[in-house]
Design an enzyme around this catalytic site. Structure first.
Site, PDB file in Angstrom:
ATOM      1  N   GLY A 122       0.766  -1.233   0.000  1.00 35.96           N
ATOM      2  CA  GLY A 122       0.000   0.000   0.000  1.00 35.96           C
ATOM      3  C   GLY A 122       0.795   1.281   0.000  1.00 35.96           C
ATOM      4  N   LEU A 123       2.123   1.200  -0.042  1.00 37.91           N
ATOM      5  CA  LEU A 123       2.944   2.408   0.024  1.00 37.91           C
ATOM      6  C   LEU A 123       3.755   2.626  -1.243  1.00 37.91           C
ATOM      7  CD1 LEU A 123       4.217   1.953   3.682  1.00 37.91           C
ATOM      8  CD2 LEU A 123       2.244   3.284   2.896  1.00 37.91           C
ATOM      9  N   SER A 124       3.446   1.856  -2.284  1.00 37.53           N
ATOM     10  CA  SER A 124       4.113   1.974  -3.575  1.00 37.53           C
ATOM     11  C   SER A 124       5.601   1.662  -3.497  1.00 37.53           C
ATOM     12  CB  SER A 124       3.881   3.354  -4.195  1.00 37.53           C
ATOM     13  OG  SER A 124       2.531   3.496  -4.536  1.00 37.53           O
ATOM     14  N   SER A 125       5.917   0.547  -2.867  1.00 41.73           N
ATOM     15  CA  SER A 125       7.298   0.082  -2.857  1.00 41.73           C
ATOM     16  C   SER A 125       7.769  -0.217  -4.270  1.00 41.73           C
ATOM     17  CB  SER A 125       7.434  -1.159  -1.972  1.00 41.73           C
ATOM     18  OG  SER A 125       6.519  -2.159  -2.362  1.00 41.73           O
ATOM     19  N   SER A 126       6.855  -0.654  -5.141  1.00 39.54           N
ATOM     20  CA  SER A 126       7.240  -0.931  -6.529  1.00 39.54           C
ATOM     21  C   SER A 126       7.666   0.346  -7.239  1.00 39.54           C
ATOM     22  CB  SER A 126       6.089  -1.603  -7.285  1.00 39.54           C
ATOM     23  OG  SER A 126       4.934  -0.784  -7.292  1.00 39.54           O
ATOM     24  N   ALA A 127       6.946   1.445  -7.002  1.00 38.45           N
ATOM     25  CA  ALA A 127       7.320   2.722  -7.623  1.00 38.45           C
ATOM     26  C   ALA A 127       8.635   3.222  -7.052  1.00 38.45           C
ATOM     27  CB  ALA A 127       6.222   3.759  -7.413  1.00 38.45           C
ATOM     28  N   ALA A 128       8.852   3.033  -5.755  1.00 38.62           N
ATOM     29  CA  ALA A 128      10.120   3.446  -5.151  1.00 38.62           C
ATOM     30  C   ALA A 128      11.280   2.669  -5.756  1.00 38.62           C
ATOM     31  CB  ALA A 128      10.075   3.246  -3.636  1.00 38.62           C
ATOM     32  N   ASP A 170       1.880   7.218  -8.279  1.00 39.12           N
ATOM     33  CA  ASP A 170       2.907   6.661  -7.410  1.00 39.12           C
ATOM     34  C   ASP A 170       4.287   7.215  -7.757  1.00 39.12           C
ATOM     35  OD1 ASP A 170       0.804   5.205  -6.456  1.00 39.12           O
ATOM     36  OD2 ASP A 170       1.430   3.306  -7.336  1.00 39.12           O
TER      37      ASP A 170
END
Length: 396
Positions: A122-128, A170
């Site tokens: 839910g915190l956009s680890s993929s975008a990070a 994101d």
């Protein structure tokens, strides 16, 4: 954490020369849920937890990346065409290179270590991860990408290679945000503003509460892409009622249709599609109302819109697991919580909240006690954190 990365780097690769350090933050979206893929209006913060990178360049084009959060050493070569997905975390790295290869001839790869500082969900680890890796590849190949280009390539990788049909929310938060401002972004035009709170003369009156339900999720295994298709179908239906020439479904967005058209036909549409459209239009209105409250320095009013956003996510967008819904209801009844909602797409994962820093301890005790009373099976995986907004991805 960076000490752990240096130790891991030495373990995997030996000493290494010209090591680069990069921090790519996680993000939350207080208002603007589920609308970026329909070119809606969104808001966001990056915050001081995220993914740290430690890497060096390779002259052969070889990529060797390990993670302290996931298993497996990811290896491939940027001088060759990227293979198909392998359904592991390395797909994000391969996708970033695949997107860059469309415009650049990459010659140098990187070897390094990454580590995330929070559970996934839910915190956009993929975008990070994507934005950080695009920035790393830009560095070693001297591409000199600007911030909007980093967003473009990271977004393309996630949509066209990984296969998640999201918008640019994101990536924009991860890249553009500043520590003391709210990001206000039009995802149709990519125009954005970084807005100080009130008159900008006082510190932010809140911290960000991050509440992990204990249930992990991966968006490509949920109804996320189905919801995107439902929104597009809702737009198609309204265009058909209005006798507007239809475009291909993948090129259709709710933003292309005025809210007055929706109000005209909402009672004729199948309920499923009317609900998706209703969420889109009311959420974009909430973003504009929330931005007004933010500019006025009214955190309570801003927080109330965040609560209302979650109600629409549940009732109109129809997302949210039993765990997330329970967390949201607890947050709604907790003193010191200005506003809260599901984070990310709202399928399992986490809730976020804007909280009074003076009441952190009481919030921690009440939310933990009430949530685990209802879901004792998550006593070892439920976690909560209090964080501060921060700047976007950058080298340390």
């Amino acid at each position: 954490m960076m000490r752990d990365l240096f130790q891991a780097y030495r373990t995997f690769f030996g000493k290494g020369d010209a090591l680069y350090q990069l921090f790519s933050p996680y993000r939350i979206c207080p208002l603007g849920a589920h609308v970026d893929h329909q070119h809606g209006l969104v808001s966001g913060f990056a915050f001081d937890s995220g993914i740290e990178f430690l890497f060096s360049e390779t002259s052969t084009g070889k990529v060797e990346m390990a993670s302290l959060s996931f298993e497996g050493l990811m290896t491939f070569n940027v001088q060759r065409p990227i293979d198909e997905k392998q359904n592991n975390w390395g797909d994000y790295l391969r996708g970033a290179v695949w997107a860059l290869q469309g415009d650049f001839q990459l010659k140098k790869g990187i070897r390094g270590i990454v580590q995330g500082s929070m559970p996934i969900g839910g915190l956009s680890s993929s975008a990070a991860l994507l934005c950080g890796f695009v920035m790393a590849m830009s560095k070693v190949n001297n591409l000199n990408l600007d911030r909007m280009q980093i967003i473009k390539y990271a977004s393309k990788a996630e949509r066209e290679y990984v296969g998640l049909n999201n918008g640019i929310l994101d990536q924009a938060c991860v890249v553009l945000c500043e520590s003391d401002k709210l990001l206000f972004l039009d995802t149709k035009t990519s125009e954005y503003q970084l807005l100080p709170f009130g008159d900008g003369k006082k510190p932010l009156p809140f911290k960000l509460g991050i509440f992990f339900s204990g249930v992990t999720r991966k968006l490509t295994g949920t109804d996320y892409n189905l919801r995107v298709s439902e929104c597009k179908t809702a737009a198609w239906i309204m265009q058909a009622y209005e006798d507007i020439p239809l475009k291909e479904l993948q090129d259709t967005r709710l933003r292309d249709i005025d809210e007055e058209v929706f109000l005209k036909y909402q009672d004729k549409m199948p309920a499923r599609f009317a609900k998706r459209a209703r969420h889109f239009y009311t959420e974009c209105d909430r973003v504009e109302d929330g931005v007004k409250a933010w500019k006025e320095g009214d955190i309570k009013k801003f927080g109330q819109y965040v609560f209302e956003s979650c109600e629409s996510s549940m009732n109109n967008y129809e997302c949210g697991s039993p765990e997330l819904i329970a967390l949201y209801k607890i947050l709604r009844q907790t003193d010191g919580v200005f506003g809260g909602r599901f984070s990310g797409a709202g399928f399992k994962g986490a809730c976020i909240a804007l909280v009074d820093p003076a009441k952190e301890d009481a919030i921690r005790e009440k939310v933990t006690t009430e949530y685990l009373r209802e879901f004792p099976q998550y006593k070892d995986s439920f976690e909560l954190f209090f964080c501060n907004p921060c700047n976007g991805v950058d080298f340390l």
